[in-house]
Design a protein around this motif. Structure first.
Motif, PDB file in Angstrom:
ATOM      1  N   VAL A  21       8.384 -13.972  16.949  1.00 43.58           N
ATOM      2  CA  VAL A  21       9.427 -13.443  16.257  1.00 43.58           C
ATOM      3  C   VAL A  21       9.757 -11.868  16.330  1.00 43.58           C
ATOM      4  CG1 VAL A  21       8.101 -13.303  14.309  1.00 43.58           C
ATOM      5  CG2 VAL A  21      10.761 -13.342  13.910  1.00 43.58           C
ATOM      6  N   CYS A  22      10.805 -11.474  16.420  1.00 45.36           N
ATOM      7  CA  CYS A  22      11.045  -9.789  16.684  1.00 45.36           C
ATOM      8  C   CYS A  22      11.325  -9.209  15.193  1.00 45.36           C
ATOM      9  CB  CYS A  22      12.084  -9.524  17.779  1.00 45.36           C
ATOM     10  SG  CYS A  22      13.603  -9.549  16.915  1.00 45.36           S
ATOM     11  N   PRO A  23      11.063  -8.243  15.075  1.00 44.18           N
ATOM     12  CA  PRO A  23      11.519  -7.374  13.691  1.00 44.18           C
ATOM     13  C   PRO A  23      12.938  -7.672  13.204  1.00 44.18           C
ATOM     14  CG  PRO A  23      10.472  -6.045  15.302  1.00 44.18           C
ATOM     15  CD  PRO A  23      10.803  -7.158  15.981  1.00 44.18           C
ATOM     16  N   ARG A  24      13.884  -7.952  14.057  1.00 40.09           N
ATOM     17  CA  ARG A  24      15.289  -8.319  13.687  1.00 40.09           C
ATOM     18  C   ARG A  24      15.331  -9.864  13.332  1.00 40.09           C
ATOM     19  NH1 ARG A  24      16.882  -4.650  18.175  1.00 40.09           N
ATOM     20  NH2 ARG A  24      17.310  -2.747  17.125  1.00 40.09           N
ATOM     21  N   GLY A  25      14.471 -10.606  13.537  1.00 40.45           N
ATOM     22  CA  GLY A  25      14.612 -11.971  13.063  1.00 40.45           C
ATOM     23  C   GLY A  25      14.707 -13.027  14.078  1.00 40.45           C
ATOM     24  N   HIS A  26      14.989 -12.520  15.436  1.00 47.42           N
ATOM     25  CA  HIS A  26      15.017 -13.585  16.645  1.00 47.42           C
ATOM     26  C   HIS A  26      13.798 -14.271  16.760  1.00 47.42           C
ATOM     27  CE1 HIS A  26      18.192  -9.944  17.710  1.00 47.42           C
ATOM     28  NE2 HIS A  26      18.654 -11.047  17.164  1.00 47.42           N
ATOM     29  N   SER A  27      13.843 -15.565  16.917  1.00 43.02           N
ATOM     30  CA  SER A  27      12.604 -16.280  16.871  1.00 43.02           C
ATOM     31  C   SER A  27      12.760 -17.282  18.036  1.00 43.02           C
ATOM     32  CB  SER A  27      12.233 -16.720  15.622  1.00 43.02           C
ATOM     33  OG  SER A  27      12.814 -18.269  15.372  1.00 43.02           O
ATOM     34  N   PHE A  28      11.527 -17.828  18.685  1.00 38.66           N
ATOM     35  CA  PHE A  28      11.323 -18.358  19.833  1.00 38.66           C
ATOM     36  C   PHE A  28      10.226 -19.410  19.726  1.00 38.66           C
ATOM     37  CE2 PHE A  28      13.165 -14.244  20.720  1.00 38.66           C
ATOM     38  CZ  PHE A  28      14.448 -14.715  21.183  1.00 38.66           C
ATOM     39  N   ASP A  29      10.510 -20.522  20.013  1.00 38.91           N
ATOM     40  CA  ASP A  29       9.400 -21.436  19.696  1.00 38.91           C
ATOM     41  C   ASP A  29       8.307 -21.324  20.727  1.00 38.91           C
ATOM     42  OD1 ASP A  29      10.613 -22.518  17.436  1.00 38.91           O
ATOM     43  OD2 ASP A  29      11.941 -24.247  18.528  1.00 38.91           O
ATOM     44  N   ILE A  30       7.002 -21.658  20.279  1.00 41.43           N
ATOM     45  CA  ILE A  30       5.967 -22.286  21.080  1.00 41.43           C
ATOM     46  C   ILE A  30       6.011 -23.760  21.396  1.00 41.43           C
ATOM     47  CG2 ILE A  30       3.602 -21.841  21.673  1.00 41.43           C
ATOM     48  CD1 ILE A  30       3.559 -19.442  19.669  1.00 41.43           C
ATOM     49  N   ALA A  31       5.991 -23.957  22.808  1.00 44.40           N
ATOM     50  CA  ALA A  31       6.112 -25.336  22.926  1.00 44.40           C
ATOM     51  C   ALA A  31       4.791 -26.201  22.592  1.00 44.40           C
ATOM     52  CB  ALA A  31       6.221 -25.690  24.186  1.00 44.40           C
ATOM     53  N   LYS A  32       4.616 -27.231  22.317  1.00 46.56           N
ATOM     54  CA  LYS A  32       3.441 -28.033  22.252  1.00 46.56           C
ATOM     55  C   LYS A  32       2.452 -27.756  23.146  1.00 46.56           C
ATOM     56  CE  LYS A  32       3.899 -31.978  20.122  1.00 46.56           C
ATOM     57  NZ  LYS A  32       3.994 -33.538  19.983  1.00 46.56           N
ATOM     58  N   SER A  33       2.903 -27.632  24.426  1.00 42.10           N
ATOM     59  CA  SER A  33       1.747 -27.479  25.661  1.00 42.10           C
ATOM     60  C   SER A  33       1.299 -25.971  25.793  1.00 42.10           C
ATOM     61  CB  SER A  33       2.678 -27.831  27.022  1.00 42.10           C
ATOM     62  OG  SER A  33       3.763 -27.299  27.229  1.00 42.10           O
ATOM     63  N   GLY A  34       2.057 -25.062  24.913  1.00 46.09           N
ATOM     64  CA  GLY A  34       1.637 -23.872  24.857  1.00 46.09           C
ATOM     65  C   GLY A  34       2.562 -22.839  25.456  1.00 46.09           C
ATOM     66  N   TYR A  35       3.643 -23.154  26.258  1.00 48.53           N
ATOM     67  CA  TYR A  35       4.559 -21.929  26.927  1.00 48.53           C
ATOM     68  C   TYR A  35       5.618 -21.671  25.611  1.00 48.53           C
ATOM     69  CZ  TYR A  35       8.346 -25.629  27.161  1.00 48.53           C
ATOM     70  OH  TYR A  35       9.395 -26.449  27.150  1.00 48.53           O
ATOM     71  N   ILE A  36       5.955 -20.360  26.013  1.00 47.12           N
ATOM     72  CA  ILE A  36       7.112 -19.841  25.070  1.00 47.12           C
ATOM     73  C   ILE A  36       8.388 -19.945  25.770  1.00 47.12           C
ATOM     74  CG2 ILE A  36       7.902 -17.791  23.792  1.00 47.12           C
ATOM     75  CD1 ILE A  36       4.982 -16.997  23.895  1.00 47.12           C
ATOM     76  N   ASN A  37       9.739 -20.575  25.102  1.00 47.84           N
ATOM     77  CA  ASN A  37      10.762 -20.502  25.759  1.00 47.84           C
ATOM     78  C   ASN A  37      11.752 -19.225  25.249  1.00 47.84           C
ATOM     79  OD1 ASN A  37      13.294 -21.180  26.807  1.00 47.84           O
ATOM     80  ND2 ASN A  37      12.867 -23.075  26.121  1.00 47.84           N
ATOM     81  N   LEU A  38      11.886 -18.293  26.300  1.00 44.19           N
ATOM     82  CA  LEU A  38      12.642 -17.219  25.979  1.00 44.19           C
ATOM     83  C   LEU A  38      13.999 -17.272  26.619  1.00 44.19           C
ATOM     84  CD1 LEU A  38      10.046 -14.252  26.137  1.00 44.19           C
ATOM     85  CD2 LEU A  38      10.882 -15.641  24.086  1.00 44.19           C
ATOM     86  N   LEU A  39      14.369 -18.416  26.887  1.00 40.10           N
ATOM     87  CA  LEU A  39      15.679 -18.511  27.525  1.00 40.10           C
ATOM     88  C   LEU A  39      16.759 -18.520  26.605  1.00 40.10           C
ATOM     89  CD1 LEU A  39      16.034 -21.429  29.924  1.00 40.10           C
ATOM     90  CD2 LEU A  39      15.898 -19.236  30.637  1.00 40.10           C
ATOM     91  N   GLN A  40      17.940 -17.468  27.177  1.00 38.80           N
ATOM     92  CA  GLN A  40      19.086 -17.382  26.174  1.00 38.80           C
ATOM     93  C   GLN A  40      20.294 -18.327  26.593  1.00 38.80           C
ATOM     94  OE1 GLN A  40      19.244 -14.397  23.718  1.00 38.80           O
ATOM     95  NE2 GLN A  40      17.322 -15.416  23.938  1.00 38.80           N
TER      96      GLN A  40
END
Ligand SMILES: [Zn+2]
Length: 256
Positions: A21-40
């Motif tokens: 999560v960023c200070p402006r509240g944008h948040s992105f899930d960490i997948a079960k396998s461990g990767y982070i999805n930052l796609l817009q």
């Protein structure tokens, strides 16, 4: 050092339990396998969604068969990673090159690719690295000067972003298919070296160039895997066993 991918934000992301999560509240899930999805949303509509699950699986089986080991060794020899390096792989695919090099040399590895099936496969097999789903064509979600070494192996290249995220004096290893690559299947290819040098004139100096070539006898099933991995439609007639050539032009640059 991971940055929020939202246009006009780009603040630092903080890792929580199941999300960043960023200070402006944008948040992105960490997948079960461990990767982070930052796609817009605009990336998801992209006409280049990246490799399909089928192509990812075919490429992984090809790597697992061992035929690409000499290419991995050539990349390792030229890039000469050290345990102290912080390494980015832009267009990491299913993670073979970064994952193997990180395991061998003990550096901190960060891979980004736009394909969810590819990054998911990378995260499952190589949990020691950080894996990001993102559109590196648009934005590499890391702070300026984060990396001491960057790899781009047969991937699309974003020279401006690679220059930004590499520290001064850092190395960039670009691998492009050599003209002989899979010559038996698609004929002699273009020489991509001149065009690659042109892409990296601004802020980079070429320090080394080698061509890595290997060949392997593949059975019919393996030849079909190669065709699938490069999106060649399977021929009408059955594919037989073949000796195939694999080749990369390896260009090593120093970030000025
Ligand atoms: Zn943000």
């Amino acid at each position: 050092m991971l940055l929020c991918p939202v246009r006009g934000c780009h603040l630092h992301l903080t890792r929580e339990d199941r999300r960043v999560v960023c200070p402006r509240g944008h948040s992105f899930d960490i997948a079960k396998s461990g990767y982070i999805n930052l796609l817009q949303p605009q990336d998801r509509r992209s006409r280049r969604p990246g490799d399909s699950a089928e192509a990812v699986a075919a490429r992984r089986r090809l790597h697992d068969s061992g035929v690409t080991e000499p290419l991995l060794e050539a990349i390792s020899a030229l890039a000469a990673p050290a345990a102290s390096d912080v390494v980015l792989d832009e267009g990491c695919g299913e993670g073979f090159f970064l994952g193997r090099l990180a395991a061998e040399h003990g550096f901190a590895g960060h891979g980004i690719d736009i394909s969810i099936p590819a990054v998911d496969a990378a995260a499952r097999r190589y949990p020691g690295c950080e894996w990001i789903v993102g559109n590196a064509d648009r934005f590499v979600p890391y702070a300026d000067g984060t990396f001491s070494l960057a790899l781009s192996v047969t991937a699309r290249m974003n020279a401006a972003e690679l220059r930004r995220v590499l520290a001064s004096g850092g190395r960039l290893m670009v691998a492009v298919p050599a003209p002989e690559d899979l010559v038996e299947l698609r004929g002699v290819g273009r020489d991509r070296v001149a065009r690659t040098l042109e892409a990296f004139t601004d802020g980079f100096t070429l320090t080394d160039h080698r061509r890595a070539i290997t060949a392997a006898d593949l059975d019919a099933a393996a030849v079909r895997e190669v065709l699938t991995s490069i999106y060649r439609p399977l021929r009408a007639e059955p594919v037989g066993p073949m000796r195939l050539t694999f080749g990369l032009d390896l260009l090593l640059f120093r970030r000025d």
